[in-house]
Scaffold this motif. Structure first.
Motif, PDB file in Angstrom:
ATOM      1  N   CYS A 175       0.970  -0.961   0.011  1.00  0.00           N
ATOM      2  CA  CYS A 175      -0.025   0.439   0.160  1.00  0.00           C
ATOM      3  C   CYS A 175       1.118   1.137   0.079  1.00  0.00           C
ATOM      4  N   SER A 176       0.565   1.993  -0.797  1.00  0.00           N
ATOM      5  CA  SER A 176       1.284   3.184  -1.452  1.00  0.00           C
ATOM      6  C   SER A 176       1.250   4.084   0.389  1.00  0.00           C
ATOM      7  N   MET A 177      -0.114   3.821   0.758  1.00  0.00           N
ATOM      8  CA  MET A 177      -0.196   4.960   1.650  1.00  0.00           C
ATOM      9  C   MET A 177       0.561   4.720   2.829  1.00  0.00           C
ATOM     10  N   CYS A 178       0.109   2.880   3.948  1.00  0.00           N
ATOM     11  CA  CYS A 178       0.520   2.190   4.927  1.00  0.00           C
ATOM     12  C   CYS A 178       1.424   1.910   4.791  1.00  0.00           C
ATOM     13  N   GLY A 179       2.034   1.539   3.735  1.00  0.00           N
ATOM     14  CA  GLY A 179       3.237   0.336   3.412  1.00  0.00           C
ATOM     15  C   GLY A 179       2.513  -0.792   4.104  1.00  0.00           C
ATOM     16  N   ARG A 180       1.292  -1.287   3.882  1.00  0.00           N
ATOM     17  CA  ARG A 180       1.458  -3.244   4.245  1.00  0.00           C
ATOM     18  C   ARG A 180       1.261  -3.715   3.275  1.00  0.00           C
ATOM     19  N   TYR A 181       1.794  -4.948   3.299  1.00  0.00           N
ATOM     20  CA  TYR A 181       2.007  -5.702   1.704  1.00  0.00           C
ATOM     21  C   TYR A 181       0.579  -6.292   1.608  1.00  0.00           C
ATOM     22  N   LYS A 220      -5.379  17.663   5.304  1.00  0.00           N
ATOM     23  CA  LYS A 220      -4.087  18.029   4.246  1.00  0.00           C
ATOM     24  C   LYS A 220      -2.818  17.161   4.565  1.00  0.00           C
ATOM     25  N   LEU A 221      -2.850  16.063   5.702  1.00  0.00           N
ATOM     26  CA  LEU A 221      -2.291  14.562   4.990  1.00  0.00           C
ATOM     27  C   LEU A 221      -2.913  13.981   4.081  1.00  0.00           C
ATOM     28  N   TRP A 222      -3.877  13.984   3.586  1.00  0.00           N
ATOM     29  CA  TRP A 222      -3.914  12.804   2.361  1.00  0.00           C
ATOM     30  C   TRP A 222      -4.085  13.913   0.662  1.00  0.00           C
ATOM     31  N   SER A 223      -4.100  15.698   0.860  1.00  0.00           N
ATOM     32  CA  SER A 223      -3.585  16.435  -0.009  1.00  0.00           C
ATOM     33  C   SER A 223      -1.891  16.296   0.633  1.00  0.00           C
ATOM     34  N   SER A 224      -1.194  16.314   1.194  1.00  0.00           N
ATOM     35  CA  SER A 224       0.022  16.014   0.856  1.00  0.00           C
ATOM     36  C   SER A 224       1.163  14.821   0.603  1.00  0.00           C
ATOM     37  N   TRP A 225       0.312  13.847   1.277  1.00  0.00           N
ATOM     38  CA  TRP A 225       0.463  12.465   0.936  1.00  0.00           C
ATOM     39  C   TRP A 225       0.266  11.987  -1.280  1.00  0.00           C
ATOM     40  N   VAL A 226      -0.753  12.914  -1.516  1.00  0.00           N
ATOM     41  CA  VAL A 226      -1.259  13.413  -3.232  1.00  0.00           C
ATOM     42  C   VAL A 226       0.334  14.339  -3.874  1.00  0.00           C
ATOM     43  N   ASP A 227       0.345  15.274  -3.470  1.00  0.00           N
ATOM     44  CA  ASP A 227       1.503  16.237  -3.423  1.00  0.00           C
ATOM     45  C   ASP A 227       2.931  15.381  -3.534  1.00  0.00           C
ATOM     46  N   TYR A 228       2.809  14.307  -2.510  1.00  0.00           N
ATOM     47  CA  TYR A 228       4.060  13.294  -2.267  1.00  0.00           C
ATOM     48  C   TYR A 228       4.214  12.493  -3.017  1.00  0.00           C
ATOM     49  N   GLU A 256       2.880  12.854  -6.921  1.00  0.00           N
ATOM     50  CA  GLU A 256       2.993  13.112  -8.042  1.00  0.00           C
ATOM     51  C   GLU A 256       4.519  13.947  -7.711  1.00  0.00           C
ATOM     52  N   ALA A 257       5.204  13.987  -7.106  1.00  0.00           N
ATOM     53  CA  ALA A 257       6.734  14.247  -7.170  1.00  0.00           C
ATOM     54  C   ALA A 257       7.275  13.288  -7.154  1.00  0.00           C
ATOM     55  N   LEU A 258       6.422  12.025  -7.349  1.00  0.00           N
ATOM     56  CA  LEU A 258       8.321  10.781  -7.261  1.00  0.00           C
ATOM     57  C   LEU A 258       7.483  10.467  -8.806  1.00  0.00           C
ATOM     58  N   LYS A 259       6.026  10.531  -8.847  1.00  0.00           N
ATOM     59  CA  LYS A 259       6.413  10.577 -10.452  1.00  0.00           C
ATOM     60  C   LYS A 259       7.083  11.281 -11.483  1.00  0.00           C
ATOM     61  N   ALA A 260       6.597  12.396 -10.758  1.00  0.00           N
ATOM     62  CA  ALA A 260       7.642  13.594 -11.772  1.00  0.00           C
ATOM     63  C   ALA A 260       9.357  13.475 -11.788  1.00  0.00           C
ATOM     64  N   PHE A 261       9.508  13.106 -10.796  1.00  0.00           N
ATOM     65  CA  PHE A 261      10.678  12.526 -10.890  1.00  0.00           C
ATOM     66  C   PHE A 261      11.063  11.275 -11.411  1.00  0.00           C
ATOM     67  N   LYS A 262      10.382  10.095 -11.190  1.00  0.00           N
ATOM     68  CA  LYS A 262      10.451   9.020 -11.970  1.00  0.00           C
ATOM     69  C   LYS A 262      10.762   9.190 -13.354  1.00  0.00           C
ATOM     70  N   GLU A 283     -10.739   5.391   2.171  1.00  0.00           N
ATOM     71  CA  GLU A 283     -10.541   6.834   3.184  1.00  0.00           C
ATOM     72  C   GLU A 283      -9.750   8.293   2.232  1.00  0.00           C
ATOM     73  N   PHE A 284      -9.254   7.312   1.031  1.00  0.00           N
ATOM     74  CA  PHE A 284      -8.754   7.937  -0.175  1.00  0.00           C
ATOM     75  C   PHE A 284      -9.856   7.986  -1.043  1.00  0.00           C
ATOM     76  N   GLU A 285     -10.975   7.334  -1.548  1.00  0.00           N
ATOM     77  CA  GLU A 285     -11.923   7.803  -1.878  1.00  0.00           C
ATOM     78  C   GLU A 285     -12.804   8.643  -1.026  1.00  0.00           C
ATOM     79  N   ASP A 286     -13.501   9.464   0.005  1.00  0.00           N
ATOM     80  CA  ASP A 286     -13.952   9.715   0.617  1.00  0.00           C
ATOM     81  C   ASP A 286     -13.038  11.012   1.143  1.00  0.00           C
ATOM     82  N   PHE A 287     -11.193  11.456   0.988  1.00  0.00           N
ATOM     83  CA  PHE A 287     -10.435  12.616   0.777  1.00  0.00           C
ATOM     84  C   PHE A 287     -11.473  12.743  -0.274  1.00  0.00           C
ATOM     85  N   ILE A 288     -11.158  12.279  -1.988  1.00  0.00           N
ATOM     86  CA  ILE A 288     -12.049  12.088  -3.028  1.00  0.00           C
ATOM     87  C   ILE A 288     -13.098  13.347  -3.277  1.00  0.00           C
TER      88      ILE A 288
END
Length: 132
Positions: free
Chosen positions: A43-49, A100-108, A110-116, A75-80
């Motif tokens: 999971c990209s949010m909590c890291g659980r396999y 703010k947590l979910w918004s920051s996670w989305v920004d993160y 996007e930043a990962l994808k842009a760098f990749k 949770e992400f669906e609710d955030f959207i």
């Protein structure tokens, strides 16, 4: 005089090799961090396999650039929905800090994808592939 060793050149060569090794280690660390961030089996949010079944039925999968477990996906669906004013949550934790947590996670993400996807990252991969 011809038997006197020039130690300064040896020290420079040794220092140069040490810097190159540190450089390779840093490039490797960046590569591994990006590789881990886009792992299909966690999971990209909590890291659980995630099991293969969870990945296959996930609403958000690697097609989106990230995988979410069922809980984080809800949770992400609710955030959207909350972010687009389609929904008002009655859950006590889904307030400003949560948004703010979910918004920051989305920004993160996007930043990962842009760098990749950047030319610099592609060059980093080529450099690592060319090394012995």
């Amino acid at each position: 005089m011809t038997k006197v060793l020039n130690i300064s050149e040896r020290l420079k060569t040794k220092d140069k090799k040490k810097k190159a090794e540190l450089y390779r280690d840093r490039m490797g660390a960046i590569y591994r961090a990006i590789q881990c961030a886009f792992c299909n089996l966690k999971c990209s949010m909590c890291g659980r396999y995630l099991s293969k079944e969870e990945v296959s039925r996930s609403l958000f999968s690697s097609n989106d650039g990230f995988n979410l477990c069922e809980s984080c996906g809800s949770e992400f669906e609710d955030f959207i929905k909350i972010s687009t004013n389609q929904f008002t949550s009655e859950l006590f934790w889904q307030k400003d800090a949560w948004r703010k947590l979910w918004s920051s996670w989305v920004d993160y993400q996007e930043a990962l994808k842009a760098f990749k996807d950047s030319p610099e990252f592609r060059k980093l991969i080529r450099e690592l592939e060319d090394q012995p």
